[in-house]
Scaffold this active site. Sequence first.
Site, PDB file in Angstrom:
ATOM      1  N   LYS A 170     -12.700  38.565 -16.418  1.00  0.00           N
ATOM      2  CA  LYS A 170     -12.340  37.159 -16.263  1.00  0.00           C
ATOM      3  C   LYS A 170     -11.298  36.760 -17.326  1.00  0.00           C
ATOM      4  CE  LYS A 170     -16.921  35.929 -14.431  1.00  0.00           C
ATOM      5  NZ  LYS A 170     -18.034  34.930 -14.532  1.00  0.00           N
ATOM      6  N   TYR A 211     -16.417  32.253  -4.977  1.00  0.00           N
ATOM      7  CA  TYR A 211     -17.614  31.570  -5.486  1.00  0.00           C
ATOM      8  C   TYR A 211     -18.286  30.705  -4.408  1.00  0.00           C
ATOM      9  CZ  TYR A 211     -16.718  32.980 -10.343  1.00  0.00           C
ATOM     10  OH  TYR A 211     -16.554  33.695 -11.513  1.00  0.00           O
ATOM     11  N   ASN A 226     -18.318  34.441 -19.663  1.00  0.00           N
ATOM     12  CA  ASN A 226     -19.175  35.630 -19.728  1.00  0.00           C
ATOM     13  C   ASN A 226     -18.441  36.908 -19.315  1.00  0.00           C
ATOM     14  OD1 ASN A 226     -19.078  35.174 -16.998  1.00  0.00           O
ATOM     15  ND2 ASN A 226     -21.294  34.990 -16.700  1.00  0.00           N
ATOM     16  N   HIS A 253     -17.212  39.777 -13.884  1.00  0.00           N
ATOM     17  CA  HIS A 253     -17.915  39.556 -12.619  1.00  0.00           C
ATOM     18  C   HIS A 253     -18.195  40.909 -11.998  1.00  0.00           C
ATOM     19  CE1 HIS A 253     -18.863  38.194  -8.547  1.00  0.00           C
ATOM     20  NE2 HIS A 253     -18.127  39.220  -8.161  1.00  0.00           N
ATOM     21  N   GLU A 307     -15.966  41.231  -1.183  1.00  0.00           N
ATOM     22  CA  GLU A 307     -15.209  40.873  -2.395  1.00  0.00           C
ATOM     23  C   GLU A 307     -14.046  41.838  -2.633  1.00  0.00           C
ATOM     24  OE1 GLU A 307     -18.708  38.584  -4.899  1.00  0.00           O
ATOM     25  OE2 GLU A 307     -18.023  40.532  -5.599  1.00  0.00           O
TER      26      GLU A 307
END
Length: 152
Positions: free
Chosen positions: A10, A50, A113, A116, A127
């Site tokens: 990310k 998402y 965080n 993913h 995805e």
Amino acid sequence: MTERTLVLIKPDGVQRGLVGAVIGRFERRGLHLVGLKLLRVDRLVAERHYAEHRERPFFAAVVDFITSSPVVAMAWEGPGAVGLVRTMMGATNPATAAPGTIRGDFGVDVGQNLVHGSDGVARAAEEVALFFRPEELVTWERAGQEWVAPAD
Ligand code: IDP
Ligand code: MG
């Protein structure tokens, strides 16, 4: 069983210069890299990525965050790769993620965080298709892979 999963580093991981550290963990584990690129995620892709969280209070924040700065998208393969990657990432909230995991070693905040990873084999296929065109995925043999796991 060989599985394929999508991993994103990310914006926080890219901005903090952790791309090499994160990729190195998956390489050293023995997973097989079949897709890799740096990109800016556009809003539509982020909202689709998402979509399962559309009704959650943090939806706008995660879409804003993932589109805020470049990400690294990867497709990795290996025996049980979907669960293996999730285990290596650690709990969603880095504050409670175990040491030795990516989030547990590098993060402190649930919004930042670092990574993913797809949460199931079927979702992983969706995805990977969201982030990669078929011709961007590369079929190749990694030298010495027979010393990691038998071919299936
Ligand atoms: P995962 O990334 O471990 O699969 P998900 O529950 O799918 O976790 O949530 C997607 C992302 O949304 C998380 O990685 C995290 O960045 C963010 N997120 C999840 N829960 C919260 C929250 O309670 N507050 C803020 N952000 C959250
Ligand atoms: Mg998730």
